[in-house]
Design a protein around this motif. Structure first.
Motif, PDB file in Angstrom:
ATOM      1  N   SER A 154     -14.036-130.208 -35.495  1.00 27.42           N
ATOM      2  CA  SER A 154     -14.881-129.158 -36.053  1.00 27.42           C
ATOM      3  C   SER A 154     -14.641-128.939 -37.549  1.00 27.42           C
ATOM      4  O   SER A 154     -15.406-128.222 -38.192  1.00 27.42           O
ATOM      5  N   LYS A 155     -13.610-129.565 -38.078  1.00 26.82           N
ATOM      6  CA  LYS A 155     -13.361-129.442 -39.519  1.00 26.82           C
ATOM      7  C   LYS A 155     -14.485-130.112 -40.293  1.00 26.82           C
ATOM      8  O   LYS A 155     -15.093-131.069 -39.850  1.00 26.82           O
ATOM      9  N   GLU A 156     -14.722-129.569 -41.473  1.00 30.61           N
ATOM     10  CA  GLU A 156     -15.742-130.167 -42.333  1.00 30.61           C
ATOM     11  C   GLU A 156     -15.280-131.495 -42.906  1.00 30.61           C
ATOM     12  O   GLU A 156     -16.078-132.377 -43.188  1.00 30.61           O
ATOM     13  N   TYR A 180      -9.518-132.534 -29.054  1.00 29.95           N
ATOM     14  CA  TYR A 180      -9.576-132.682 -30.507  1.00 29.95           C
ATOM     15  C   TYR A 180     -10.645-131.780 -31.126  1.00 29.95           C
ATOM     16  O   TYR A 180     -11.167-132.061 -32.201  1.00 29.95           O
ATOM     17  N   HIS A 181     -10.966-130.688 -30.468  1.00 25.21           N
ATOM     18  CA  HIS A 181     -12.025-129.792 -30.927  1.00 25.21           C
ATOM     19  C   HIS A 181     -11.741-129.237 -32.328  1.00 25.21           C
ATOM     20  O   HIS A 181     -12.636-129.202 -33.177  1.00 25.21           O
ATOM     21  N   LYS A 182     -10.484-128.826 -32.552  1.00 26.46           N
ATOM     22  CA  LYS A 182     -10.140-128.270 -33.876  1.00 26.46           C
ATOM     23  C   LYS A 182     -10.326-129.320 -34.963  1.00 26.46           C
ATOM     24  O   LYS A 182     -10.893-129.056 -36.015  1.00 26.46           O
ATOM     25  N   ARG A 212     -12.077-141.021 -37.591  1.00 26.31           N
ATOM     26  CA  ARG A 212     -11.395-140.219 -36.572  1.00 26.31           C
ATOM     27  C   ARG A 212     -12.368-139.794 -35.481  1.00 26.31           C
ATOM     28  O   ARG A 212     -12.038-139.839 -34.296  1.00 26.31           O
ATOM     29  N   VAL A 213     -13.545-139.388 -35.839  1.00 27.47           N
ATOM     30  CA  VAL A 213     -14.554-138.994 -34.856  1.00 27.47           C
ATOM     31  C   VAL A 213     -14.904-140.179 -33.960  1.00 27.47           C
ATOM     32  O   VAL A 213     -14.963-140.062 -32.725  1.00 27.47           O
ATOM     33  N   THR A 214     -15.087-141.325 -34.576  1.00 25.91           N
ATOM     34  CA  THR A 214     -15.403-142.523 -33.811  1.00 25.91           C
ATOM     35  C   THR A 214     -14.270-142.892 -32.871  1.00 25.91           C
ATOM     36  O   THR A 214     -14.495-143.276 -31.728  1.00 25.91           O
ATOM     37  N   GLN A 215     -13.037-142.744 -33.332  1.00 22.18           N
ATOM     38  CA  GLN A 215     -11.888-143.076 -32.506  1.00 22.18           C
ATOM     39  C   GLN A 215     -11.812-142.173 -31.280  1.00 22.18           C
ATOM     40  O   GLN A 215     -11.580-142.643 -30.162  1.00 22.18           O
ATOM     41  N   VAL A 216     -12.002-140.885 -31.470  1.00 20.57           N
ATOM     42  CA  VAL A 216     -11.916-139.926 -30.354  1.00 20.57           C
ATOM     43  C   VAL A 216     -12.988-140.239 -29.305  1.00 20.57           C
ATOM     44  O   VAL A 216     -12.699-140.316 -28.110  1.00 20.57           O
ATOM     45  N   TYR A 217     -14.207-140.442 -29.762  1.00 17.33           N
ATOM     46  CA  TYR A 217     -15.275-140.688 -28.806  1.00 17.33           C
ATOM     47  C   TYR A 217     -15.201-142.087 -28.190  1.00 17.33           C
ATOM     48  O   TYR A 217     -15.624-142.291 -27.055  1.00 17.33           O
ATOM     49  N   THR A 218     -14.622-143.031 -28.900  1.00 17.11           N
ATOM     50  CA  THR A 218     -14.419-144.363 -28.320  1.00 17.11           C
ATOM     51  C   THR A 218     -13.372-144.309 -27.221  1.00 17.11           C
ATOM     52  O   THR A 218     -13.529-144.933 -26.168  1.00 17.11           O
TER      53      THR A 218
END
Length: 111
Positions: free
Chosen positions: A35-37, A30-32, A43-49
């Motif tokens: 990396s979006k502003e 999910y790097h793209k 969404r960030v929390t979901q990916v890292y969870t």
């Protein structure tokens, strides 16, 4: 017997390591998006969870593999053989003991 425990331990540990590696690589998928502003905190929390969950499952599987290895070191083949021979010896003695009592009863009945 120890080879079975060793094989199971190695296999389980390898599976756990695969989970740990997948968890570490997960945010890179999910790097793209990350990396979006405008990426949302949800969404960030979901990916890292999700990544943390996969890593924790992998650690649990590796711990289970270590537990299998420890259990394998506690078992000794000689102990199992001794236990088996004692059990078989007792059943053979019980069977031979019943044969002797039957012959004694027959002799008493004949007299």
């Amino acid at each position: 017997m120890r080879s079975i425990f060793t094989s199971l331990s190695i296999l389980t540990s390898i599976i756990g390591l695969i989970f740990i590696i997948r968890g570490c690589v997960h945010p890179a998928k999910y790097h793209k998006e990350l990396s979006k502003e405008t990426s949302t905190a949800v969404r960030v929390t979901q990916v890292y969870t999700e990544a943390t969950h996969v890593v924790v499952v992998g650690i649990g599987i590796v711990c289970f593999g270590i537990l299998i290895a420890v259990i394998g070191t506690l078992f000794h083949v000689d102990d199992w053989k001794n236990l088996y021979s004692r059990l078989i010896g007792k059943t053979e003695k019980n069977l031979s003991g019943t044969d002797e009592t039957e012959t004694l009863q027959r002799e008493e009945n004949e007299n």
